[in-house]
Design a protein around this motif. Structure first.
Motif, PDB file in Angstrom:
ATOM      1  N   ASP A  15       0.866  -1.175   0.000  1.00 29.75           N
ATOM      2  CA  ASP A  15       0.000   0.000   0.000  1.00 29.75           C
ATOM      3  C   ASP A  15       0.905   1.227   0.000  1.00 29.75           C
ATOM      4  OD1 ASP A  15      -2.359  -1.383   0.002  1.00 29.75           O
ATOM      5  OD2 ASP A  15      -2.566  -1.375   2.177  1.00 29.75           O
ATOM      6  N   THR A  16       0.711   2.075  -0.986  1.00 28.91           N
ATOM      7  CA  THR A  16       1.574   3.240  -1.175  1.00 28.91           C
ATOM      8  C   THR A  16       0.693   4.463  -1.375  1.00 28.91           C
ATOM      9  OG1 THR A  16       3.128   1.789  -2.317  1.00 28.91           O
ATOM     10  CG2 THR A  16       3.468   4.138  -2.580  1.00 28.91           C
ATOM     11  N   PRO A  17       1.059   5.606  -0.801  1.00 30.73           N
ATOM     12  CA  PRO A  17       0.291   6.828  -1.078  1.00 30.73           C
ATOM     13  C   PRO A  17       0.318   7.151  -2.579  1.00 30.73           C
ATOM     14  CG  PRO A  17       1.771   7.174   0.777  1.00 30.73           C
ATOM     15  CD  PRO A  17       2.122   5.847   0.166  1.00 30.73           C
ATOM     16  N   LEU A  18      -0.814   7.532  -3.106  1.00 29.99           N
ATOM     17  CA  LEU A  18      -0.931   7.819  -4.538  1.00 29.99           C
ATOM     18  C   LEU A  18       0.006   8.947  -4.958  1.00 29.99           C
ATOM     19  CD1 LEU A  18      -2.358   6.970  -7.085  1.00 29.99           C
ATOM     20  CD2 LEU A  18      -4.244   8.476  -6.494  1.00 29.99           C
ATOM     21  N   ILE A  19       0.293   9.877  -4.064  1.00 30.06           N
ATOM     22  CA  ILE A  19       1.199  10.976  -4.390  1.00 30.06           C
ATOM     23  C   ILE A  19       2.592  10.439  -4.744  1.00 30.06           C
ATOM     24  CG2 ILE A  19       1.894  11.436  -2.006  1.00 30.06           C
ATOM     25  CD1 ILE A  19       1.882  14.420  -2.717  1.00 30.06           C
ATOM     26  N   ILE A  20       3.030   9.366  -4.098  1.00 24.37           N
ATOM     27  CA  ILE A  20       4.335   8.759  -4.403  1.00 24.37           C
ATOM     28  C   ILE A  20       4.302   8.109  -5.777  1.00 24.37           C
ATOM     29  CG2 ILE A  20       6.001   6.998  -3.678  1.00 24.37           C
ATOM     30  CD1 ILE A  20       5.872   9.414  -1.814  1.00 24.37           C
ATOM     31  N   VAL A  21       3.219   7.416  -6.091  1.00 24.02           N
ATOM     32  CA  VAL A  21       3.083   6.778  -7.397  1.00 24.02           C
ATOM     33  C   VAL A  21       3.090   7.834  -8.501  1.00 24.02           C
ATOM     34  CG1 VAL A  21       1.594   5.331  -8.835  1.00 24.02           C
ATOM     35  CG2 VAL A  21       1.824   4.838  -6.395  1.00 24.02           C
ATOM     36  N   ILE A  22       2.390   8.941  -8.294  1.00 27.02           N
ATOM     37  CA  ILE A  22       2.351  10.027  -9.279  1.00 27.02           C
ATOM     38  C   ILE A  22       3.741  10.635  -9.440  1.00 27.02           C
ATOM     39  CG2 ILE A  22       1.451  12.342  -9.738  1.00 27.02           C
ATOM     40  CD1 ILE A  22      -1.158  11.394  -8.351  1.00 27.02           C
ATOM     41  N   ALA A  23       4.444  10.879  -8.347  1.00 24.69           N
ATOM     42  CA  ALA A  23       5.780  11.478  -8.408  1.00 24.69           C
ATOM     43  C   ALA A  23       6.764  10.571  -9.146  1.00 24.69           C
ATOM     44  CB  ALA A  23       6.280  11.783  -6.998  1.00 24.69           C
ATOM     45  N   ILE A  24       6.756   9.296  -8.826  1.00 21.27           N
ATOM     46  CA  ILE A  24       7.662   8.356  -9.495  1.00 21.27           C
ATOM     47  C   ILE A  24       7.342   8.263 -10.980  1.00 21.27           C
ATOM     48  CG2 ILE A  24       8.296   5.911  -9.656  1.00 21.27           C
ATOM     49  CD1 ILE A  24       8.057   5.803  -6.591  1.00 21.27           C
ATOM     50  N   SER A  25       6.071   8.194 -11.317  1.00 19.32           N
ATOM     51  CA  SER A  25       5.673   8.126 -12.722  1.00 19.32           C
ATOM     52  C   SER A  25       6.087   9.379 -13.483  1.00 19.32           C
ATOM     53  CB  SER A  25       4.155   7.941 -12.838  1.00 19.32           C
ATOM     54  OG  SER A  25       3.757   6.751 -12.225  1.00 19.32           O
ATOM     55  N   THR A  26       5.929  10.531 -12.856  1.00 15.06           N
ATOM     56  CA  THR A  26       6.314  11.791 -13.492  1.00 15.06           C
ATOM     57  C   THR A  26       7.819  11.850 -13.725  1.00 15.06           C
ATOM     58  OG1 THR A  26       4.438  12.916 -12.473  1.00 15.06           O
ATOM     59  CG2 THR A  26       6.235  14.304 -13.272  1.00 15.06           C
ATOM     60  N   LEU A  27       8.598  11.469 -12.722  1.00 14.33           N
ATOM     61  CA  LEU A  27      10.052  11.489 -12.862  1.00 14.33           C
ATOM     62  C   LEU A  27      10.538  10.503 -13.921  1.00 14.33           C
ATOM     63  CD1 LEU A  27      11.138  11.835  -9.128  1.00 14.33           C
ATOM     64  CD2 LEU A  27      11.254  13.578 -10.921  1.00 14.33           C
ATOM     65  N   LEU A  28       9.966   9.310 -13.941  1.00 17.16           N
ATOM     66  CA  LEU A  28      10.347   8.333 -14.959  1.00 17.16           C
ATOM     67  C   LEU A  28       9.978   8.832 -16.361  1.00 17.16           C
ATOM     68  CD1 LEU A  28       9.394   4.914 -13.305  1.00 17.16           C
ATOM     69  CD2 LEU A  28      11.684   5.727 -13.916  1.00 17.16           C
ATOM     70  N   GLY A  29       8.793   9.401 -16.503  1.00 20.34           N
ATOM     71  CA  GLY A  29       8.372   9.927 -17.799  1.00 20.34           C
ATOM     72  C   GLY A  29       9.247  11.080 -18.269  1.00 20.34           C
ATOM     73  N   ALA A  30       9.597  11.978 -17.360  1.00 25.87           N
ATOM     74  CA  ALA A  30      10.467  13.104 -17.717  1.00 25.87           C
ATOM     75  C   ALA A  30      11.854  12.602 -18.112  1.00 25.87           C
ATOM     76  CB  ALA A  30      10.560  14.081 -16.551  1.00 25.87           C
ATOM     77  N   GLY A  31      12.373  11.640 -17.378  1.00 24.38           N
ATOM     78  CA  GLY A  31      13.692  11.091 -17.701  1.00 24.38           C
ATOM     79  C   GLY A  31      13.709  10.395 -19.053  1.00 24.38           C
ATOM     80  N   LEU A  32      12.687   9.587 -19.319  1.00 21.42           N
ATOM     81  CA  LEU A  32      12.617   8.906 -20.611  1.00 21.42           C
ATOM     82  C   LEU A  32      12.417   9.898 -21.760  1.00 21.42           C
ATOM     83  CD1 LEU A  32      10.450   5.796 -19.642  1.00 21.42           C
ATOM     84  CD2 LEU A  32      12.873   5.824 -20.274  1.00 21.42           C
ATOM     85  N   GLY A  33      11.605  10.918 -21.530  1.00 21.15           N
ATOM     86  CA  GLY A  33      11.410  11.950 -22.552  1.00 21.15           C
ATOM     87  C   GLY A  33      12.688  12.706 -22.841  1.00 21.15           C
TER      88      GLY A  33
END
Length: 72
Positions: free
Chosen positions: A45-63
């Motif tokens: 169980d993880t706070p959704l804010i952490i999932v959003i932050a990780i997804s954003t950072l991964l997307g920015a890095g890949l972009g």
């Protein structure tokens, strides 16, 4: 060669990025619920804010990496 148009373009891009970062921050802050996430090493169980932050950072890095590859 006049450099003014290029400077304006950079300024508009920076303003746009700041605006998007602000919207992303507000969106993440409004999503504080806990969600069950299946990570590679297990499910927690993880706070959704952490999932959003990780997804954003991964997307920015890949972009960023894709943009660098295209320029080369």
């Amino acid at each position: 060669m006049d450099k003014r148009p290029q400077k304006r373009r950079v300024d508009k891009r920076q303003i746009g990025l700041i605006g998007l970062a602000g919207l992303g921050g507000v969106f993440a802050a409004l999503n504080l619920d806990e969600v069950e996430v299946n990570w590679i090493l297990g499910t927690w169980d993880t706070p959704l804010i952490i999932v959003i932050a990780i997804s954003t950072l991964l997307g920015a890095g890949l972009g960023y990496m894709a943009a660098r590859r295209r320029r080369a």
